[in-house]
Design a protein around this motif. Structure first.
Motif, mmCIF file in Angstrom:
data_model
loop_
_atom_site.group_PDB
_atom_site.id
_atom_site.type_symbol
_atom_site.label_atom_id
_atom_site.label_comp_id
_atom_site.label_asym_id
_atom_site.label_seq_id
_atom_site.Cartn_x
_atom_site.Cartn_y
_atom_site.Cartn_z
ATOM 1 N N ASN A 12 -5.381 -7.798 8.506
ATOM 2 C CA ASN A 12 -5.482 -7.800 7.044
ATOM 3 C C ASN A 12 -5.935 -6.395 6.665
ATOM 4 O O ASN A 12 -7.054 -6.156 6.261
ATOM 5 N N ILE A 13 -5.006 -5.464 6.827
ATOM 6 C CA ILE A 13 -5.339 -4.053 6.850
ATOM 7 C C ILE A 13 -5.731 -3.517 5.475
ATOM 8 O O ILE A 13 -6.625 -2.691 5.364
ATOM 9 N N GLN A 14 -5.083 -3.986 4.412
ATOM 10 C CA GLN A 14 -5.340 -3.424 3.080
ATOM 11 C C GLN A 14 -6.792 -3.614 2.647
ATOM 12 O O GLN A 14 -7.411 -2.693 2.127
ATOM 13 N N SER A 15 -7.345 -4.809 2.886
ATOM 14 C CA SER A 15 -8.728 -5.039 2.437
ATOM 15 C C SER A 15 -9.709 -4.151 3.212
ATOM 16 O O SER A 15 -10.723 -3.710 2.664
ATOM 17 N N ILE A 16 -9.401 -3.862 4.471
ATOM 18 C CA ILE A 16 -10.260 -2.949 5.250
ATOM 19 C C ILE A 16 -10.141 -1.529 4.696
ATOM 20 O O ILE A 16 -11.135 -0.839 4.508
ATOM 21 N N LYS A 17 -8.899 -1.123 4.402
ATOM 22 C CA LYS A 17 -8.681 0.213 3.819
ATOM 23 C C LYS A 17 -9.454 0.374 2.512
ATOM 24 O O LYS A 17 -10.096 1.391 2.276
ATOM 25 N N PHE A 18 -9.385 -0.641 1.641
ATOM 26 C CA PHE A 18 -10.085 -0.581 0.353
ATOM 27 C C PHE A 18 -11.598 -0.514 0.558
ATOM 28 O O PHE A 18 -12.292 0.228 -0.136
ATOM 29 N N ALA A 19 -12.110 -1.297 1.521
ATOM 30 C CA ALA A 19 -13.555 -1.300 1.788
ATOM 31 C C ALA A 19 -14.017 0.087 2.238
ATOM 32 O O ALA A 19 -15.082 0.561 1.827
ATOM 33 N N ILE A 36 -4.587 7.870 17.420
ATOM 34 C CA ILE A 36 -5.719 6.968 17.671
ATOM 35 C C ILE A 36 -6.767 7.665 18.542
ATOM 36 O O ILE A 36 -7.957 7.620 18.250
ATOM 37 N N LYS A 37 -6.312 8.357 19.588
ATOM 38 C CA LYS A 37 -7.245 9.065 20.479
ATOM 39 C C LYS A 37 -8.011 10.164 19.747
ATOM 40 O O LYS A 37 -9.154 10.465 20.091
ATOM 41 N N ALA A 38 -7.390 10.771 18.741
ATOM 42 C CA ALA A 38 -8.007 11.891 18.017
ATOM 43 C C ALA A 38 -8.977 11.429 16.924
ATOM 44 O O ALA A 38 -9.689 12.248 16.347
ATOM 45 N N ALA A 39 -9.019 10.134 16.651
ATOM 46 C CA ALA A 39 -9.872 9.623 15.566
ATOM 47 C C ALA A 39 -11.351 9.720 15.934
ATOM 48 O O ALA A 39 -11.723 9.636 17.105
ATOM 49 N N ASP A 40 -12.192 9.875 14.908
ATOM 50 C CA ASP A 40 -13.646 9.820 15.114
ATOM 51 C C ASP A 40 -14.106 8.371 15.243
ATOM 52 O O ASP A 40 -15.028 8.058 15.988
ATOM 53 N N LYS A 41 -13.473 7.485 14.466
ATOM 54 C CA LYS A 41 -13.799 6.057 14.496
ATOM 55 C C LYS A 41 -12.493 5.276 14.491
ATOM 56 O O LYS A 41 -11.540 5.653 13.801
ATOM 57 N N VAL A 42 -12.475 4.172 15.245
ATOM 58 C CA VAL A 42 -11.276 3.328 15.319
ATOM 59 C C VAL A 42 -11.656 1.908 14.928
ATOM 60 O O VAL A 42 -12.662 1.370 15.411
ATOM 61 N N ILE A 43 -10.847 1.317 14.060
ATOM 62 C CA ILE A 43 -11.048 -0.083 13.665
ATOM 63 C C ILE A 43 -9.860 -0.886 14.180
ATOM 64 O O ILE A 43 -8.698 -0.499 13.999
ATOM 65 N N PHE A 44 -10.188 -1.985 14.867
ATOM 66 C CA PHE A 44 -9.184 -2.844 15.508
ATOM 67 C C PHE A 44 -9.230 -4.200 14.808
ATOM 68 O O PHE A 44 -10.031 -5.052 15.160
ATOM 69 N N PRO A 45 -8.394 -4.389 13.768
ATOM 70 C CA PRO A 45 -8.443 -5.630 13.001
ATOM 71 C C PRO A 45 -7.650 -6.727 13.691
ATOM 72 O O PRO A 45 -6.953 -6.474 14.677
ATOM 73 N N GLY A 46 -7.726 -7.920 13.176
ATOM 74 C CA GLY A 46 -6.904 -8.980 13.732
ATOM 75 C C GLY A 46 -6.970 -10.233 12.900
ATOM 76 O O GLY A 46 -8.042 -10.700 12.556
ATOM 77 N N VAL A 47 -5.810 -10.747 12.557
ATOM 78 C CA VAL A 47 -5.687 -12.027 11.866
ATOM 79 C C VAL A 47 -4.517 -12.723 12.515
ATOM 80 O O VAL A 47 -3.509 -12.101 12.815
ATOM 81 N N GLY A 48 -4.647 -14.021 12.767
ATOM 82 C CA GLY A 48 -3.525 -14.742 13.342
ATOM 83 C C GLY A 48 -3.889 -15.380 14.660
ATOM 84 O O GLY A 48 -5.027 -15.756 14.886
ATOM 85 N N GLU A 49 -2.923 -15.452 15.534
ATOM 86 C CA GLU A 49 -3.036 -16.229 16.774
ATOM 87 C C GLU A 49 -3.094 -15.271 17.973
ATOM 88 O O GLU A 49 -2.357 -14.290 18.026
ATOM 89 N N ALA A 50 -3.964 -15.580 18.926
ATOM 90 C CA ALA A 50 -4.275 -14.646 20.021
ATOM 91 C C ALA A 50 -3.064 -14.265 20.872
ATOM 92 O O ALA A 50 -2.842 -13.091 21.140
ATOM 93 N N SER A 51 -2.269 -15.245 21.325
ATOM 94 C CA SER A 51 -1.198 -14.903 22.271
ATOM 95 C C SER A 51 -0.126 -14.033 21.612
ATOM 96 O O SER A 51 0.366 -13.081 22.221
#
Length: 193
Positions: A12-19, A36-51
């Protein structure tokens, strides 16, 4: 500060971006390894089913990249669960960052747990200026039991981990981007780590 939100089709990337924008920062969506490797901070979101989420991570080779990251990484909700060894959801092997299994809530409680719940046993700079028994917003049917890497807990039929930490990896079961002032403070704390 360069903040990257990992884009693999399960967030649910948009709400994280807005926050993050409300905190005065810009975040970039990316599935690019170098970015991704060059970032100072990385956020790993997730919504849905694991597999299916793990399948998308494998297709983009992000399953190999994420465990090698050296900067602070924050897994949110399913993102945190995918950072664990294994999930009962779809009998899924995770990234193995946290040595803990993800378990389905038993039938004594209504699943998913949706709504506000209190967090306690706060033991990390991630929770600076957050008081014990603060409310956060959760939506989940699976949980991580208390373990060596637990840095916050909640109760829903059972006491479980609402946050985990190992080295530079942090995971929160709740949605900081939907958790009002407390969530905003936790995101700010992460960005200041």
């Amino acid at each position: 500060m360069k903040i990257v939100i990992i884009d693999y089709g399960a967030g649910n990337i948009q709400s994280i971006k807005f926050a993050i924008k409300r905190l005065g920062f810009e975040a970039v969506l990316s599935s690019n390894e170098a970015e991704i490797k060059a970032a100072d901070k990385v956020i790993f979101p997730g919504v849905g089913e694991a597999s299916s989420a793990m399948r998308m991570l494998r297709q983009s080779k992000l399953d190999l990249l994420i465990p090698t990251l050296k900067q602070p990484v924050l897994g949110i909700c399913l993102g945190m669960q995918l950072m664990c060894d294994k999930s009962e959801e779809g009998d899924t092997n995770g990234l193995g960052i946290f040595e803990a299994p993800v378990i389905k809530f038993n039938n004594s409680v209504k699943v998913p747990q949706i709504g506000w719940n209190q967090i306690s046993d706060l033991s990390s700079p991630l929770f600076k200026n957050i008081k014990e028994l603060e409310y956060v917003y959760l939506v989940h049917s699976y949980y991580v039991a208390e373990c060596e890497q637990t840095i916050a807990t909640s109760e829903y039929g059972v006491k479980y981990s609402t946050a985990l930490k190992k080295d530079n990896f942090y995971g929160v079961q709740f949605h900081p981007e939907k958790s009002s002032n407390a969530g905003e403070q936790i995101l700010k704390n992460f960005l200041e780590l």
